[in-house]
Design a protein around this motif. Structure first.
Motif, PDB file in Angstrom:
ATOM      1  N   ASP A 104       0.835  -1.208   0.000  1.00 59.58           N
ATOM      2  CA  ASP A 104       0.000   0.000   0.000  1.00 59.58           C
ATOM      3  C   ASP A 104       0.869   1.257   0.000  1.00 59.58           C
ATOM      4  O   ASP A 104       0.543   2.256  -0.659  1.00 59.58           O
ATOM      5  CB  ASP A 104      -0.934   0.009   1.215  1.00 59.58           C
ATOM      6  N   ALA A 105       1.964   1.212   0.762  1.00 61.66           N
ATOM      7  CA  ALA A 105       2.884   2.352   0.789  1.00 61.66           C
ATOM      8  C   ALA A 105       3.493   2.587  -0.586  1.00 61.66           C
ATOM      9  O   ALA A 105       3.660   3.730  -1.026  1.00 61.66           O
ATOM     10  CB  ALA A 105       3.981   2.121   1.825  1.00 61.66           C
ATOM     11  N   CYS A 106       3.821   1.507  -1.281  1.00 68.56           N
ATOM     12  CA  CYS A 106       4.351   1.629  -2.637  1.00 68.56           C
ATOM     13  C   CYS A 106       3.280   2.182  -3.583  1.00 68.56           C
ATOM     14  O   CYS A 106       3.564   3.018  -4.441  1.00 68.56           O
ATOM     15  CB  CYS A 106       4.845   0.276  -3.137  1.00 68.56           C
ATOM     16  N   ALA A 107       2.039   1.687  -3.427  1.00 70.58           N
ATOM     17  CA  ALA A 107       0.949   2.135  -4.298  1.00 70.58           C
ATOM     18  C   ALA A 107       0.660   3.620  -4.123  1.00 70.58           C
ATOM     19  O   ALA A 107       0.220   4.293  -5.064  1.00 70.58           O
ATOM     20  CB  ALA A 107      -0.305   1.305  -4.029  1.00 70.58           C
ATOM     21  N   ALA A 108       0.905   4.133  -2.915  1.00 71.69           N
ATOM     22  CA  ALA A 108       0.661   5.553  -2.649  1.00 71.69           C
ATOM     23  C   ALA A 108       1.768   6.441  -3.203  1.00 71.69           C
ATOM     24  O   ALA A 108       1.635   7.670  -3.193  1.00 71.69           O
ATOM     25  CB  ALA A 108       0.517   5.775  -1.143  1.00 71.69           C
ATOM     26  N   ASP A 109       2.851   5.839  -3.678  1.00 71.68           N
ATOM     27  CA  ASP A 109       3.977   6.593  -4.231  1.00 71.68           C
ATOM     28  C   ASP A 109       3.729   6.784  -5.729  1.00 71.68           C
ATOM     29  O   ASP A 109       3.750   5.811  -6.492  1.00 71.68           O
ATOM     30  CB  ASP A 109       5.273   5.810  -3.992  1.00 71.68           C
ATOM     31  N   PRO A 110       3.499   8.011  -6.199  1.00 71.73           N
ATOM     32  CA  PRO A 110       3.175   8.221  -7.614  1.00 71.73           C
ATOM     33  C   PRO A 110       4.375   8.111  -8.550  1.00 71.73           C
ATOM     34  O   PRO A 110       4.215   8.088  -9.770  1.00 71.73           O
ATOM     35  CB  PRO A 110       2.621   9.649  -7.620  1.00 71.73           C
ATOM     36  N   ARG A 111       5.569   8.003  -8.000  1.00 74.03           N
ATOM     37  CA  ARG A 111       6.774   7.920  -8.819  1.00 74.03           C
ATOM     38  C   ARG A 111       6.951   6.503  -9.392  1.00 74.03           C
ATOM     39  O   ARG A 111       6.330   5.549  -8.910  1.00 74.03           O
ATOM     40  CB  ARG A 111       7.995   8.292  -7.987  1.00 74.03           C
ATOM     41  N   PRO A 112       7.802   6.343 -10.395  1.00 73.40           N
ATOM     42  CA  PRO A 112       8.092   4.988 -10.908  1.00 73.40           C
ATOM     43  C   PRO A 112       8.631   4.058  -9.820  1.00 73.40           C
ATOM     44  O   PRO A 112       8.435   2.849  -9.882  1.00 73.40           O
ATOM     45  CB  PRO A 112       9.134   5.240 -12.004  1.00 73.40           C
ATOM     46  N   GLN A 113       9.299   4.652  -8.810  1.00 67.35           N
ATOM     47  CA  GLN A 113       9.827   3.840  -7.719  1.00 67.35           C
ATOM     48  C   GLN A 113       8.730   3.045  -7.022  1.00 67.35           C
ATOM     49  O   GLN A 113       8.978   1.943  -6.514  1.00 67.35           O
ATOM     50  CB  GLN A 113      10.544   4.723  -6.686  1.00 67.35           C
ATOM     51  N   GLY A 114       7.517   3.609  -6.955  1.00 66.90           N
ATOM     52  CA  GLY A 114       6.433   2.922  -6.284  1.00 66.90           C
ATOM     53  C   GLY A 114       6.116   1.599  -6.940  1.00 66.90           C
ATOM     54  O   GLY A 114       5.993   0.561  -6.263  1.00 66.90           O
ATOM     55  N   LEU A 115       5.989   1.593  -8.264  1.00 68.18           N
ATOM     56  CA  LEU A 115       5.686   0.358  -8.995  1.00 68.18           C
ATOM     57  C   LEU A 115       6.868  -0.607  -8.972  1.00 68.18           C
ATOM     58  O   LEU A 115       6.682  -1.817  -8.805  1.00 68.18           O
ATOM     59  CB  LEU A 115       5.300   0.695 -10.433  1.00 68.18           C
ATOM     60  N   ARG A 116       8.078  -0.065  -9.131  1.00 66.67           N
ATOM     61  CA  ARG A 116       9.261  -0.941  -9.110  1.00 66.67           C
ATOM     62  C   ARG A 116       9.435  -1.597  -7.749  1.00 66.67           C
ATOM     63  O   ARG A 116       9.642  -2.829  -7.660  1.00 66.67           O
ATOM     64  CB  ARG A 116      10.518  -0.143  -9.453  1.00 66.67           C
ATOM     65  N   ASP A 117       9.334  -0.813  -6.680  1.00 67.89           N
ATOM     66  CA  ASP A 117       9.540  -1.359  -5.335  1.00 67.89           C
ATOM     67  C   ASP A 117       8.457  -2.371  -4.983  1.00 67.89           C
ATOM     68  O   ASP A 117       8.736  -3.383  -4.325  1.00 67.89           O
ATOM     69  CB  ASP A 117       9.568  -0.231  -4.306  1.00 67.89           C
ATOM     70  N   ALA A 118       7.226  -2.128  -5.414  1.00 69.79           N
ATOM     71  CA  ALA A 118       6.146  -3.079  -5.156  1.00 69.79           C
ATOM     72  C   ALA A 118       6.435  -4.403  -5.842  1.00 69.79           C
ATOM     73  O   ALA A 118       6.213  -5.483  -5.268  1.00 69.79           O
ATOM     74  CB  ALA A 118       4.813  -2.509  -5.633  1.00 69.79           C
ATOM     75  N   ALA A 119       6.950  -4.346  -7.072  1.00 68.89           N
ATOM     76  CA  ALA A 119       7.282  -5.579  -7.795  1.00 68.89           C
ATOM     77  C   ALA A 119       8.411  -6.330  -7.115  1.00 68.89           C
ATOM     78  O   ALA A 119       8.381  -7.575  -7.007  1.00 68.89           O
ATOM     79  CB  ALA A 119       7.657  -5.236  -9.239  1.00 68.89           C
ATOM     80  N   ILE A 120       9.416  -5.607  -6.633  1.00 71.65           N
ATOM     81  CA  ILE A 120      10.546  -6.253  -5.953  1.00 71.65           C
ATOM     82  C   ILE A 120      10.084  -6.914  -4.661  1.00 71.65           C
ATOM     83  O   ILE A 120      10.416  -8.080  -4.383  1.00 71.65           O
ATOM     84  CB  ILE A 120      11.656  -5.216  -5.674  1.00 71.65           C
ATOM     85  N   ILE A 121       9.312  -6.191  -3.858  1.00 69.00           N
ATOM     86  CA  ILE A 121       8.809  -6.753  -2.599  1.00 69.00           C
ATOM     87  C   ILE A 121       7.932  -7.969  -2.869  1.00 69.00           C
ATOM     88  O   ILE A 121       8.020  -8.999  -2.176  1.00 69.00           O
ATOM     89  CB  ILE A 121       8.032  -5.673  -1.817  1.00 69.00           C
TER      90      ILE A 121
END
Length: 281
Positions: A104-121
């Motif tokens: 959820d924290a990643c989803a709330a991040d509008p930057r590309p990092q949000g999607l990348r970090d969610a995929a890694i986790i």
């Protein structure tokens, strides 16, 4: 390992020499014994002591292959044991609710990092792979129809990891974002995860292992916990043991020894108490 050997050389009085200049072939069993004693006195754990001793054993083996020491000398050097004992695991068992909070924290991040970090986790927790395996993943190793990933594990072994559908959804979302962000249709890099610079710029560089540490730490801080990358693997194995059994966990973790798998069981004291409480008369 290079750091361990340099630290060993410094402790043995060779701190003024470069690593390749140290006369390793001149070491005696007493040097190794003194090193183990010094590590114990400085409060190092048994596992760390074993790491230092095993590093030296690797050097001694190579010295013997190069005929710099005799087989008798090799056996004497290898006879020195590391510090005995064990320590309780410092790892954390990441509950499902915490994983959802991280995503959820990643989803709330509008930057590309949000999607990348969610995929890694999602892949670290959903497959139990090591951080080095996630860093080295290439797009060609991913089979979306089978929801599987071919990774190169420890010991140069090719392994097949399976991931749940929700993990592949996060991975697909990241790849879609990468295709949109990178120009000229060059969104499909050979590797899976890109380094992202300041200004949210997706580079054409592979992510590093240090970045995986940073992602785990920063996303953990967002939900109020301290997380290390290996906690995802510990939690994966613990959950499989809970939901299935130790044998299945061993196969999914790709451990050759089932005792190694058992060491990853980091269920908390409350679960142990509940297990004992079920022994009613």
């Amino acid at each position: 390992m290079r750091y361990v050997l340099q630290e060993t050389a410094n402790r043995l009085g060779f701190d003024d020499l470069a690593l390749h200049e140290v006369p390793w072939q001149q070491l005696q069993p007493g040097h190794v014994t003194a090193l183990v004693a010094a590590l114990r006195e400085d409060g190092y754990t048994p596992n760390t002591s074993s790491l230092y001793v095993n590093a030296l054993r690797g050097v001694f083996n190579e010295a013997w292959r190069m005929s710099l020491i005799s087989q008798e000398q090799l056996l004497k050097l290898r006879s020195v044991k590391a510090m005995a004992g064990t320590r309780l695991s410092q790892g954390r068992n990441l509950k499902r609710s915490l994983i959802r909070d991280l995503l959820d924290a990643c989803a709330a991040d509008p930057r590309p990092q949000g999607l990348r970090d969610a995929a890694i986790i999602a892949l670290l927790y959903g497959t139990g792979m090591r951080k080095s395996e996630s860093v080295n993943l290439d797009l060609a190793q991913v089979d979306f129809s089978e929801r599987s990933l071919q990774v190169l594990g420890k010991g140069n072994k090719q392994l097949i990891k399976y991931a749940p559908a929700w993990a592949f959804e996060r991975l697909q979302a990241w790849l879609n974002c990468r295709r949109e962000q990178l120009p000229d249709g060059l969104g499909d890099d050979v590797f899976l995860f890109n380094r992202i610079r300041r200004g949210d710029h997706i580079t054409r560089e592979r992510i590093s292992k240090h970045a995986i540490y940073y992602i785990a730490r920063q996303r953990g801080l967002q939900v109020g916990v301290r997380i290390m990358p290996h906690d995802f693997r510990r939690s994966f194995i613990t959950r499989v043991i809970e939901d299935h059994d130790l044998s299945i966990a061993q196969k999914l973790a790709h451990h050759s020894n089932i005792q190694t798998t058992a060491q990853y069981d980091v269920r908390d004291d409350n679960e142990r108490r509940r297990a004992v409480d079920r022994f009613d008369l």
